[in-house]
Scaffold this active site. Structure first.
Site, mmCIF file in Angstrom:
data_model
loop_
_atom_site.group_PDB
_atom_site.id
_atom_site.type_symbol
_atom_site.label_atom_id
_atom_site.label_comp_id
_atom_site.label_asym_id
_atom_site.label_seq_id
_atom_site.Cartn_x
_atom_site.Cartn_y
_atom_site.Cartn_z
ATOM 1 N N ARG A 112 59.127 2.124 2.026
ATOM 2 C CA ARG A 112 59.489 3.004 0.914
ATOM 3 C C ARG A 112 58.901 2.562 -0.415
ATOM 4 O O ARG A 112 58.298 3.365 -1.146
ATOM 5 C CB ARG A 112 61.020 3.073 0.746
ATOM 6 C CG ARG A 112 61.693 4.031 1.662
ATOM 7 C CD ARG A 112 63.018 3.477 2.101
ATOM 8 N NE ARG A 112 62.780 2.336 2.957
ATOM 9 C CZ ARG A 112 62.548 2.421 4.270
ATOM 10 N NH1 ARG A 112 62.614 3.573 4.849
ATOM 11 N NH2 ARG A 112 62.268 1.358 5.001
ATOM 12 N N THR A 113 59.089 1.296 -0.758
ATOM 13 C CA THR A 113 58.682 0.861 -2.101
ATOM 14 C C THR A 113 57.164 0.961 -2.245
ATOM 15 O O THR A 113 56.662 1.498 -3.241
ATOM 16 C CB THR A 113 59.178 -0.577 -2.353
ATOM 17 O OG1 THR A 113 60.538 -0.667 -1.939
ATOM 18 C CG2 THR A 113 59.074 -0.934 -3.820
ATOM 19 N N LYS A 141 42.987 -18.823 2.584
ATOM 20 C CA LYS A 141 42.091 -19.986 2.435
ATOM 21 C C LYS A 141 42.711 -21.056 1.548
ATOM 22 O O LYS A 141 42.058 -22.023 1.186
ATOM 23 C CB LYS A 141 40.763 -19.534 1.815
ATOM 24 C CG LYS A 141 40.036 -18.467 2.598
ATOM 25 C CD LYS A 141 38.800 -18.017 1.806
ATOM 26 C CE LYS A 141 38.370 -16.630 2.208
ATOM 27 N NZ LYS A 141 37.507 -16.001 1.189
ATOM 28 N N ARG A 196 55.727 -7.399 -4.590
ATOM 29 C CA ARG A 196 56.851 -7.856 -3.752
ATOM 30 C C ARG A 196 56.473 -9.211 -3.173
ATOM 31 O O ARG A 196 55.374 -9.392 -2.658
ATOM 32 C CB ARG A 196 57.141 -6.871 -2.624
ATOM 33 C CG ARG A 196 58.150 -7.416 -1.632
ATOM 34 C CD ARG A 196 58.629 -6.393 -0.650
ATOM 35 N NE ARG A 196 59.462 -5.386 -1.298
ATOM 36 C CZ ARG A 196 60.135 -4.442 -0.652
ATOM 37 N NH1 ARG A 196 60.068 -4.375 0.663
ATOM 38 N NH2 ARG A 196 60.860 -3.571 -1.295
ATOM 39 N N HIS A 224 65.796 -6.319 -7.012
ATOM 40 C CA HIS A 224 64.942 -5.182 -6.624
ATOM 41 C C HIS A 224 65.221 -4.092 -7.670
ATOM 42 O O HIS A 224 65.869 -3.086 -7.394
ATOM 43 C CB HIS A 224 65.303 -4.722 -5.217
ATOM 44 C CG HIS A 224 64.301 -3.816 -4.574
ATOM 45 N ND1 HIS A 224 63.284 -3.191 -5.273
ATOM 46 C CD2 HIS A 224 64.167 -3.417 -3.279
ATOM 47 C CE1 HIS A 224 62.581 -2.453 -4.427
ATOM 48 N NE2 HIS A 224 63.089 -2.577 -3.217
HETATM 49 N N1 CP Z 1 64.371 0.053 -0.025
HETATM 50 C C1 CP Z 1 63.280 -0.700 0.244
HETATM 51 O O1 CP Z 1 62.956 -1.631 -0.493
HETATM 52 O O2 CP Z 1 62.610 -0.343 1.367
HETATM 53 P P1 CP Z 1 61.225 -0.980 1.831
HETATM 54 O O3 CP Z 1 61.518 -2.426 2.201
HETATM 55 O O4 CP Z 1 60.774 -0.168 2.994
HETATM 56 O O5 CP Z 1 60.287 -0.938 0.667
#
Ligand code: CP
Length: 300
Positions: free
Chosen positions: A49-50, A78, A99, A127
Site C-alpha cells: 500500500r505505502t 557491496k 521505509r 508510520h
Molecule cells: N499499511 C501499510 O503500511 O501497508 P504496506 O506495508 O503494504 O505498505
C-alpha cells in the site's frame, strides 16, 4: 514543515490543514503540478500500500519517481552505508520517501540530507503518513475527529501504525481502549504521554464488552517478522479475530479500520458488512500522500 518524520512533530492545526489539502486534491478543487519533481521511493522493507499509493499519488499529479524494493539491487549489497546511499540518491531526486527496519532511520536521513524526507515506516517506531490517512478515513466516516471512542487491538507494541495514530489523536479529545496479548501491549512511552495529557484510556482483554461503545475499531496484524522466536508468534497469532458475528450490537456509525495487510485477524465475512472500511482506507492514502508531498515541496 521540511520533512515528515513523526506525528510528534506536527500539531492539530497542521494536521487539519493537511487533511483540508487532501480533500481539495481528492475533490479536484486543486491539482498541484508535480511534473518538475522526481521522487525517490526507497522501500528497504516490504510494502504494498505505502509504496504503490505513493507512486500512484505522484503519477496522478504528473510527477516522476524511481523505486528501490529491498537492498538486493543496490550497492548496499557491496557494503555501502545507509548514509552514503542516501547522500547519493539525494543527488538525483527532489525528495525521498523511505521505509526502513531501523527505528530512527528516517530521522537520521532528514538530518543528513538537504531534500525533504518522508517517513514511510521506521521499524516499530512510526508510520506518520499512515496516521494521516487513518485520520482522513476516520473524519470521512464519522464527520469529525473530536470526542471519538476508538479501540486499537492486536500488536500494539511492534505495530508502528498504532503509535503514530494515538499521538495524532492527542488533541482531538479521544477515549482509547487497548487490547493486546500480554507481551504486545502499548509501549510505556505512549501510555506515559496519555497520562501526561490526561487522555482517558482503558486496557481491556475482552473486546466484546466495549464494542457497543465504539466509533472506530482499529485492528492490527501480529507482526510475525519482528519476532525473534517463531513459537512466541504462534502463541499469540490468533489472540484477536474479528468476525461479522461479533459486530451485532455496534453503533450505526461504527467502522472497522486496519492498516493492512491482514492475515486472519479480520475474517472475510466482515468485508460484506457496512462496518468494513479498510480497503477505502487504503484508497484514501493517495490524496493524503499527495497533500504531504505538495506541502513539503511548498506547492500549496
Ligand atoms: N499499511 C501499510 O503500511 O501497508 P504496506 O506495508 O503494504 O505498505
Amino acid at each position: 514543515m521540511k520533512h515528515f518524520i513523526s506525528m510528534r512533530d506536527i500539531g492539530k492545526q497542521e494536521i487539519l490543514e493537511l487533511l483540508a489539502l487532501a480533500e481539495k486534491i481528492e475533490t479536484g478543487k486543486i491539482k498541484p503540478d508535480l511534473s518538475p519533481y522526481l521522487g525517490a521511493l526507497l522501500f528497504f522493507e516490504p510494502s504494498t500500500r505505502t509504496h504503490f499509493s505513493f507512486d500512484t499519488a505522484i503519477k496522478k499529479l504528473n510527477g516522476k519517481s524511481f523505486s528501490i524494493s529491498g537492498t538486493g539491487s543496490t550497492s548496499v549489497k557491496k557494503g555501502e552505508t545507509l548514509a552514503d546511499t542516501l547522500k547519493t540518491i539525494s543527488q538525483y531526486a527532489d525528495y525521498i520517501v523511505m521505509r526502513h527496519s531501523i527505528e530512527g532511520a528516517a530521522r537520521f536521513a532528514s538530518e543528513i540530507l538537504e531534500i525533504p524526507v518522508i517517513n514511510a515506516g521506521d521499524g516499530t517506531n512510526q508510520h506518520p503518513t499512515q496516521a494521516m490517512l487513518d485520520l482522513y478515513s476516520i473524519r470521512k466516516t464519522q464527520g469529525t475527529l473530536e470526542n471519538l471512542h476508538i479501540a486499537l487491538i492486536g500488536d500494539l507494541r511492534l505495530g508502528r501504525t498504532v503509535h503514530s495514530l494515538v499521538q495524532a489523536l492527542h488533541e482531538f479529545n479521544p477515549t482509547f481502549y487497548f487490547a493486546a496479548p500480554r507481551h504486545l501491549k502499548m509501549p510505556a512511552y505512549i501510555i506515559d504521554e496519555l497520562k501526561e495529557k490526561n487522555i482517558p484510556f482503558y486496557e481491556v482483554e475482552d473486546i466484546k464488552e466495549i464494542l457497543p461503545k465504539l466509533d472506530i475499531l482499529y485492528v492490527t496484524r501480529i507482526q510475525k517478522e519482528r519476532f525473534a522466536v517463531l513459537e512466541d508468534y504462534e502463541k499469540v497469532k490468533d489472540a484477536y479475530i474479528i468476525t461479522a458475528g461479533l459486530l451485532e450490537n455496534v453503533k450505526p456509525n461504527f467502522k472497522v479500520l486496519h492498516p493492512l495487510p491482514r492475515v486472519n485477524e479480520i475474517t472475510t465475512d466482515v468485508d460484506k458488512t457496512p462496518y468494513a472500511y479498510y480497503f477505502q482506507q487504503a484508497k484514501n492514502g493517495v490524496p493524503v500522500r499527495q497533500a504531504i508531498i505538495t506541502k513539503l515541496l511548498q506547492l500549496a
